[in-house]
Scaffold this motif. Structure first.
Motif, PDB file in Angstrom:
ATOM      1  N   THR A 241       0.851  -1.189   0.000  1.00 58.64           N
ATOM      2  CA  THR A 241       0.000   0.000   0.000  1.00 58.64           C
ATOM      3  C   THR A 241       0.885   1.235   0.000  1.00 58.64           C
ATOM      4  OG1 THR A 241      -1.704  -1.185   1.226  1.00 58.64           O
ATOM      5  CG2 THR A 241      -1.787   1.229   1.308  1.00 58.64           C
ATOM      6  N   PRO A 242       0.598   2.212  -0.865  1.00 56.59           N
ATOM      7  CA  PRO A 242       1.415   3.424  -0.873  1.00 56.59           C
ATOM      8  C   PRO A 242       1.401   4.113   0.492  1.00 56.59           C
ATOM      9  CG  PRO A 242      -0.009   3.372  -2.796  1.00 56.59           C
ATOM     10  CD  PRO A 242      -0.457   2.258  -1.882  1.00 56.59           C
ATOM     11  N   LEU A 243       2.551   4.667   0.865  1.00 59.39           N
ATOM     12  CA  LEU A 243       2.633   5.463   2.087  1.00 59.39           C
ATOM     13  C   LEU A 243       1.919   6.785   1.864  1.00 59.39           C
ATOM     14  CD1 LEU A 243       6.391   4.904   3.055  1.00 59.39           C
ATOM     15  CD2 LEU A 243       4.383   3.779   4.006  1.00 59.39           C
ATOM     16  N   PRO A 244       1.439   7.414   2.945  1.00 59.44           N
ATOM     17  CA  PRO A 244       0.808   8.723   2.786  1.00 59.44           C
ATOM     18  C   PRO A 244       1.800   9.739   2.197  1.00 59.44           C
ATOM     19  CG  PRO A 244       0.501   7.865   5.013  1.00 59.44           C
ATOM     20  CD  PRO A 244       1.458   6.949   4.326  1.00 59.44           C
ATOM     21  N   GLN A 245       1.265  10.693   1.430  1.00 58.89           N
ATOM     22  CA  GLN A 245       2.082  11.766   0.858  1.00 58.89           C
ATOM     23  C   GLN A 245       2.209  12.899   1.871  1.00 58.89           C
ATOM     24  OE1 GLN A 245       3.426  11.994  -2.372  1.00 58.89           O
ATOM     25  NE2 GLN A 245       2.752   9.962  -2.984  1.00 58.89           N
ATOM     26  N   PRO A 246       3.312  13.595   1.984  1.00 62.16           N
ATOM     27  CA  PRO A 246       4.562  13.257   1.326  1.00 62.16           C
ATOM     28  C   PRO A 246       5.165  11.989   1.931  1.00 62.16           C
ATOM     29  CG  PRO A 246       4.928  15.041   2.880  1.00 62.16           C
ATOM     30  CD  PRO A 246       3.453  14.753   2.874  1.00 62.16           C
ATOM     31  N   VAL A 247       5.792  11.188   1.085  1.00 68.42           N
ATOM     32  CA  VAL A 247       6.416   9.943   1.517  1.00 68.42           C
ATOM     33  C   VAL A 247       7.587  10.273   2.446  1.00 68.42           C
ATOM     34  CG1 VAL A 247       7.679   7.891   0.752  1.00 68.42           C
ATOM     35  CG2 VAL A 247       5.722   8.724  -0.575  1.00 68.42           C
ATOM     36  N   THR A 248       7.617   9.591   3.578  1.00 68.94           N
ATOM     37  CA  THR A 248       8.698   9.767   4.546  1.00 68.94           C
ATOM     38  C   THR A 248       9.319   8.407   4.836  1.00 68.94           C
ATOM     39  OG1 THR A 248       7.538  11.640   5.537  1.00 68.94           O
ATOM     40  CG2 THR A 248       9.278  10.633   6.839  1.00 68.94           C
ATOM     41  N   LEU A 249      10.650   8.357   4.769  1.00 69.83           N
ATOM     42  CA  LEU A 249      11.384   7.131   5.074  1.00 69.83           C
ATOM     43  C   LEU A 249      11.818   7.182   6.532  1.00 69.83           C
ATOM     44  CD1 LEU A 249      13.717   7.004   1.927  1.00 69.83           C
ATOM     45  CD2 LEU A 249      11.362   6.193   2.162  1.00 69.83           C
ATOM     46  N   ASN A 250      11.474   6.160   7.297  1.00 72.78           N
ATOM     47  CA  ASN A 250      11.803   6.107   8.728  1.00 72.78           C
ATOM     48  C   ASN A 250      12.656   4.912   9.115  1.00 72.78           C
ATOM     49  OD1 ASN A 250      10.234   8.381   9.856  1.00 72.78           O
ATOM     50  ND2 ASN A 250       8.530   7.274   8.928  1.00 72.78           N
ATOM     51  N   VAL A 251      12.742   3.930   8.237  1.00 67.04           N
ATOM     52  CA  VAL A 251      13.413   2.676   8.592  1.00 67.04           C
ATOM     53  C   VAL A 251      14.068   2.079   7.347  1.00 67.04           C
ATOM     54  CG1 VAL A 251      11.342   1.262   8.229  1.00 67.04           C
ATOM     55  CG2 VAL A 251      13.071   0.506   9.846  1.00 67.04           C
ATOM     56  N   MET A 252      15.166   1.366   7.560  1.00 65.12           N
ATOM     57  CA  MET A 252      15.816   0.622   6.480  1.00 65.12           C
ATOM     58  C   MET A 252      16.074  -0.786   7.010  1.00 65.12           C
ATOM     59  SD  MET A 252      16.300   2.749   3.817  1.00 65.12           S
ATOM     60  CE  MET A 252      17.743   2.322   2.848  1.00 65.12           C
TER      61      MET A 252
ATOM     62  N   TYR B  91       7.263   2.485  -8.970  1.00 65.38           N
ATOM     63  CA  TYR B  91       7.480   2.390  -7.532  1.00 65.38           C
ATOM     64  C   TYR B  91       8.841   2.979  -7.206  1.00 65.38           C
ATOM     65  CZ  TYR B  91      10.030  -1.947  -8.737  1.00 65.38           C
ATOM     66  OH  TYR B  91      10.892  -2.864  -9.279  1.00 65.38           O
ATOM     67  N   LEU B  92       9.099   3.165  -5.931  1.00 63.19           N
ATOM     68  CA  LEU B  92      10.369   3.732  -5.478  1.00 63.19           C
ATOM     69  C   LEU B  92      11.235   2.659  -4.843  1.00 63.19           C
ATOM     70  CD1 LEU B  92       9.119   7.014  -3.732  1.00 63.19           C
ATOM     71  CD2 LEU B  92      10.224   6.811  -5.978  1.00 63.19           C
TER      72      LEU B  92
ATOM     73  N   PHE C 111      11.433  -0.970   2.782  1.00 61.76           N
ATOM     74  CA  PHE C 111      10.426  -1.937   2.320  1.00 61.76           C
ATOM     75  C   PHE C 111       9.754  -1.391   1.058  1.00 61.76           C
ATOM     76  CE2 PHE C 111       8.297   0.420   5.826  1.00 61.76           C
ATOM     77  CZ  PHE C 111       7.205   0.950   5.145  1.00 61.76           C
ATOM     78  N   CYS C 112       8.923  -2.204   0.406  1.00 60.56           N
ATOM     79  CA  CYS C 112       8.294  -1.827  -0.869  1.00 60.56           C
ATOM     80  C   CYS C 112       7.642  -0.455  -0.779  1.00 60.56           C
ATOM     81  CB  CYS C 112       7.216  -2.841  -1.253  1.00 60.56           C
ATOM     82  SG  CYS C 112       7.843  -4.389  -1.845  1.00 60.56           S
ATOM     83  N   LEU C 113       7.935   0.374  -1.762  1.00 62.36           N
ATOM     84  CA  LEU C 113       7.378   1.726  -1.805  1.00 62.36           C
ATOM     85  C   LEU C 113       6.504   1.873  -3.048  1.00 62.36           C
ATOM     86  CD1 LEU C 113      10.522   3.695  -0.644  1.00 62.36           C
ATOM     87  CD2 LEU C 113       8.348   3.524   0.594  1.00 62.36           C
ATOM     88  N   ALA C 114       5.293   1.320  -2.959  1.00 62.21           N
ATOM     89  CA  ALA C 114       4.329   1.447  -4.047  1.00 62.21           C
ATOM     90  C   ALA C 114       3.945   2.914  -4.205  1.00 62.21           C
ATOM     91  CB  ALA C 114       3.089   0.609  -3.743  1.00 62.21           C
ATOM     92  N   LEU C 115       3.654   3.311  -5.431  1.00 62.70           N
ATOM     93  CA  LEU C 115       3.151   4.655  -5.717  1.00 62.70           C
ATOM     94  C   LEU C 115       1.773   4.533  -6.345  1.00 62.70           C
ATOM     95  CD1 LEU C 115       6.309   6.305  -7.334  1.00 62.70           C
ATOM     96  CD2 LEU C 115       5.328   6.850  -5.102  1.00 62.70           C
TER      97      LEU C 115
END
Length: 169
Positions: A60-71, A89-90, A125-129
């Motif tokens: 599921t796409p992350l809410p906009q604006p996309v924020t990366l918090n974990v790797m 996708y990203l 993790f997967c970054l669907a758009l």
């Protein structure tokens, strides 16, 4: 930190893994009705009695604006993601080894392109758009702890402003 994605290319992605896409020199099979694009990724799955598994991840796409918090990284194996739909996708990646947030690279990946992360490559993790997206995933099952995760000290905001055409539905 703010990151803008750049279009992915096999050359730019080589430090992190393999770009999986159709290319030149396909092999004609099935009486010429099928093109086989052969041996597109170096899968690395057998460490500590591991075995290859095939899964579908629904992202599921992350809410906009996309924020990366974990790797995360997989120290015992590679991990391949092949999109099953028609959405971009990203991919956020950083080199294997000790995690360094300043080395994160962000790529926008077109439909029809997959990625195979090398063993130990840090990735989000997967970054669907745009829409919920399915990915065929080839990775490892077996003994040993094969997922390390780090929380970013400072979240990273993804700037998609120059990617409107690439992220359009």
């Amino acid at each position: 930190m703010i990151l803008k994605p750049v279009p992915i290319s096999a050359e730019q992605f080589t430090p992190f893994g393999d770009l999986i896409e159709t290319g030149s020199d396909p092999i004609a099979i099935n009486y010429g009705y099928t093109e086989r694009h052969h041996d597109l990724a170096s899968l690395d799955l057998l460490e500590q009695e591991g075995r290859p598994i095939v899964s579908i991840f629904r992202s599921t796409p992350l809410p906009q604006p996309v924020t990366l918090n974990v790797m995360e990284r997989h120290p015992l194996s590679s991990q391949a993601f092949i999109p099953m739909g028609n959405q971009p996708y990203l991919v956020a990646v950083a080199p294997a080894g000790e995690f360094d947030a300043s080395k994160i690279r962000l790529f926008i990946v077109k439909p029809g392109q997959g990625v195979n992360y090398h063993r130990g490559t840090w990735h989000h993790f997967c970054l669907a758009l745009n829409a919920v997206s399915d990915f065929l995933v080839i990775d490892r099952s077996g003994k040993g702890d094969n997922c390390d995760e780090v929380t970013l000290v400072e979240p990273i905001t993804v700037d998609l402003s120059d990617c409107e055409e690439s992220t359009a539905r």
